[in-house]
Design an enzyme around this catalytic site. Structure first.
Site, short mmCIF file in Angstrom:
data_model
loop_
_atom_site.label_atom_id
_atom_site.label_comp_id
_atom_site.label_asym_id
_atom_site.label_seq_id
_atom_site.Cartn_x
_atom_site.Cartn_y
_atom_site.Cartn_z
CG ASP A 162 6.29 2.25 -9.91
OD1 ASP A 162 6.82 1.98 -8.83
OD2 ASP A 162 6.23 1.44 -10.87
CD GLU A 185 10.54 3.54 -7.48
OE1 GLU A 185 11.05 2.56 -6.93
OE2 GLU A 185 9.95 3.45 -8.57
C1 GLC Z 1 8.89 0.35 -8.33
C2 GLC Z 1 8.08 -0.18 -7.16
C3 GLC Z 1 8.31 -1.65 -7.07
C4 GLC Z 1 7.85 -2.31 -8.34
C5 GLC Z 1 8.55 -1.69 -9.54
C6 GLC Z 1 7.87 -2.07 -10.82
O1 GLC Z 1 10.24 0.23 -8.12
O2 GLC Z 1 8.41 0.51 -6.00
O3 GLC Z 1 7.66 -2.21 -5.96
O4 GLC Z 1 8.14 -3.66 -8.31
O5 GLC Z 1 8.49 -0.29 -9.50
O6 GLC Z 1 6.63 -1.43 -10.89
#
Ligand code: GLC
Ligand code: MG
Length: 562
Positions: free
Chosen positions: A220, A281
């Site tokens: 994440d 991500e």
């Molecule tokens: C990432 C996740 C999202 C979350 C953010 C903060 O982007 O996919 O859902 O709100 O991180 O953790």
């Protein structure tokens, strides 16, 4: 023991680098399937549906967070990285899930949230209690405020969800005190990744889950861990930032993140073969910066968000695909395609809007509503395009049903902090997180034995229920099953794409692994080439020799009789 790599599992999972062309299904546990009737999806619910995923033909699943959490950001606010929230189940339920997935030849990836914890995490509680200058505070980004009495935040950074990026605490002695940084919600304090404790802790967390048998991690906010030294003010306007590389922001894509991932890669290598994987991500541009995360000694996969955010435009899609394949290929990495996830408007709805860019803010009842039929037609074509591309792909639960966004959720049921923090400027992401319809006739569409659902489902979900599509020729779920089977048979994920000039620049056409792919994004029917026959189609063909508008086909050389 993980069965990945063993001779009795699917071809795609047999190889050391099985992840290069794997199709991974994102499970959002809260909304996938509820086993105990409380209206919240849970791990036993996921386990019960694993045969459905195996039958769909995916190679594995990624579970969004199920850790102990106050759910201030739907579980992306973790209070204990080594335990399961009671609403989702127990550690024993994770073990059962992994064992069952293993039996079915499905890899299990879990979500790792290293940028921030919950403010209920014992470390953050200890940091507040321990006071300024303590080693406990050094694990987070606490700073004194500016102004005569420290009444102003330490810098001008804003939270990605809206509002200031800093919150001031009350010190143990009752006085207004230091501020802590949170790039997201106020309940999500950012760790200080220059602190050795933080690094050691996350290496231990990685081992904890690897020892339980996970095949890897979706990481994440992988581009956020390191902040520019001194935490300087952001001097660029939003308009400037839109045209600059992501690392023009002092809190995104800073070079220091890479040594973290190199260390993790070494740690993961000690568990293979077969490889355990890291998927980034990272909302980073340009693609050259993304490729740095995917160098051979770093992460394995990183989502191609430019593809997700692309408009329904042949020229743009081709540019994005070329840039992605070229840039990731230059570091020896596969591309990792994705069209939907729990943060964006579902592609079946996004592609039915007038301007289907990267719609992240959600859609409300008063907004222009997507054209459902148009969106679904395009979504099915987009999926056939994606599943033919070389590389890996991620699916988001429900997209195999053609599920649309819930665009008319009552505002009072919204839970996404984006809705509140943006002061209602953005609806938020609840609309793509609505519980899945399994059964058209059952209460709650079969999501839960009691019919309870933590968010309301719209009545039209009945049309998309899994049991209403199962075995129905031409249904979206049967399209996904057929496409995933053919993709595996032809090893399309390992292919090399060669563009074919079509008669119109608005028709995408390419060859890969002996299969020709055509996607008609023009406003007219496109002729099929001679000597090819259709092996998969995203929608009905009006005649045997033409591809309708917003339709994709996979073709194989026609066999001559005799
Ligand atoms: C990432 C996740 C999202 C979350 C953010 C903060 O982007 O996919 O859902 O709100 O991180 O953790
Ligand atoms: Mg439940």
């Amino acid at each position: 023991m993980l069965r990945l790599g063993r001779p009795d599992v699917k071809p795609t999972l047999r190889e050391r680098d099985w992840w290069r062309d794997a199709v991974i299904y994102q499970v959002y546990p809260r909304s996938f399937a509820d086993s105990d009737g409380d209206g919240t999806g849970d791990l036993p619910g996921v386990t019960a549906r694993l045969p459905y995923l195996a039958d769909l033909g995916v190679d594995g699943l990624w579970l969004s967070p199920f850790y102990r959490s106050p759910l201030a950001d739907a579980g992306y606010d973790v209070a204990d990285y080594r335990d399961v929230d009671p609403r989702f189940g127990t550690l024993a339920d994770v073990d059962t899930l992994i064992a069952r997935a293993d039996d079915l030849g499905l890899a299990v990836l879990v979500d790792l949230v290293p940028n921030h914890s919950s403010d209920q995490h014992p470390w953050f509680q200890a940091a507040v209690a321990a006071g300024p200058g303590s080693p406990e505070r050094a694990r987070y980004l606490f700073r004194d405020g500016r102004g005569a009495t420290g009444e102003l935040p330490p810098n001008n950074w804003r939270s990605g969800f809206g509002g200031p990026g800093w919150t001031r605490i009350t010190e143990p002695d009752g006085r207004p005190g230091q501020w802590y940084l949170h790039l997201f919600d106020v309940h999500q304090p950012d760790f200080d990744w220059t602190c050795p404790d933080v690094r050691a802790e996350f290496e231990s967390v990685l081992r904890f889950w690897l020892d339980r048998g996970v095949a890897g991690f979706r990481v994440d906010v992988a581009h956020g861990l390191i902040k520019a030294p001194g935490l300087p003010d952001l001097t660029r306007t939003p308009e400037e930032l839109a045209t600059l590389p992501t690392h023009a922001s002092p809190f995104w894509d800073q070079d220091g993140v890479h040594e973290v991932y190199a260390a993790w890669r070494r740690l993961l290598e000690s568990y293979g073969p077969p490889d355990r994987v890291l998927c980034a991500e990272a909302w980073v541009s340009p693609p050259e910066r993304m490729a740095r995360y995917l160098r051979p000694e770093e992460m394995h996969q990183g989502f191609a968000f430019d593809f997700l955010g692309c408009r329904w435009d042949a020229t743009q899609l081709r540019q994005v695909i070329d840039a992605e394949l070229h840039t990731m290929g230059a570091v020896g990495a596969p591309s990792t395609w994705v069209l939907s996830n729990h943060d964006v408007v579902r592609h079946a709805s996004r592609l039915g809007t007038a301007d289907p860019g990267p719609v992240t803010g959600g859609i409300r009842a008063g907004d222009p509503q997507p054209d459902r039929a148009l969106g679904l037609r395009r979504a099915r074509a987009a999926t056939l395009l994606m599943l033919a591309l070389p590389g890996a792909a991620y699916l988001y639960q429900g997209e195999e049903l053609g599920l649309p966004e819930h665009t008319r959720l009552p505002d009072e049921v919204r839970e996404d902090p984006v809705w509140v923090r943006s002061e209602h400027a953005h609806a938020g992401r609840d609309g793509c997180r609505v519980p899945i319809p399994w059964s058209a006739q059952a209460p709650g569409f079969g999501f839960s034995p009691t019919g309870a659902t933590w968010l309301p489902q719209p009545p039209e979900f009945a049309e998309y229920a899994a049991d209403a599509q199962d075995g129905v020729p031409g249904s979206t779920v049967e399209l996904y099953r057929a496409a995933l089977r053919l993709r595996r048979e032809h090893r399309l994920g390992r292919g090399r794409l060669a563009w074919v000039s079509a008669m119109s620049s608005e028709v995408l056409a390419f060859d890969t692994c002996g299969v020709r792919v055509m996607v008609n994004l023009s406003s007219e029917t496109a002729a099929l080439p001679d000597g090819w026959s259709v092996i998969c189609q995203s929608g009905p063909l009006e005649s045997a020799d033409a591809v309708p508008v917003d339709t994709a086909v996979w073709l194989a050389p026609a066999r001559t009789c005799g």
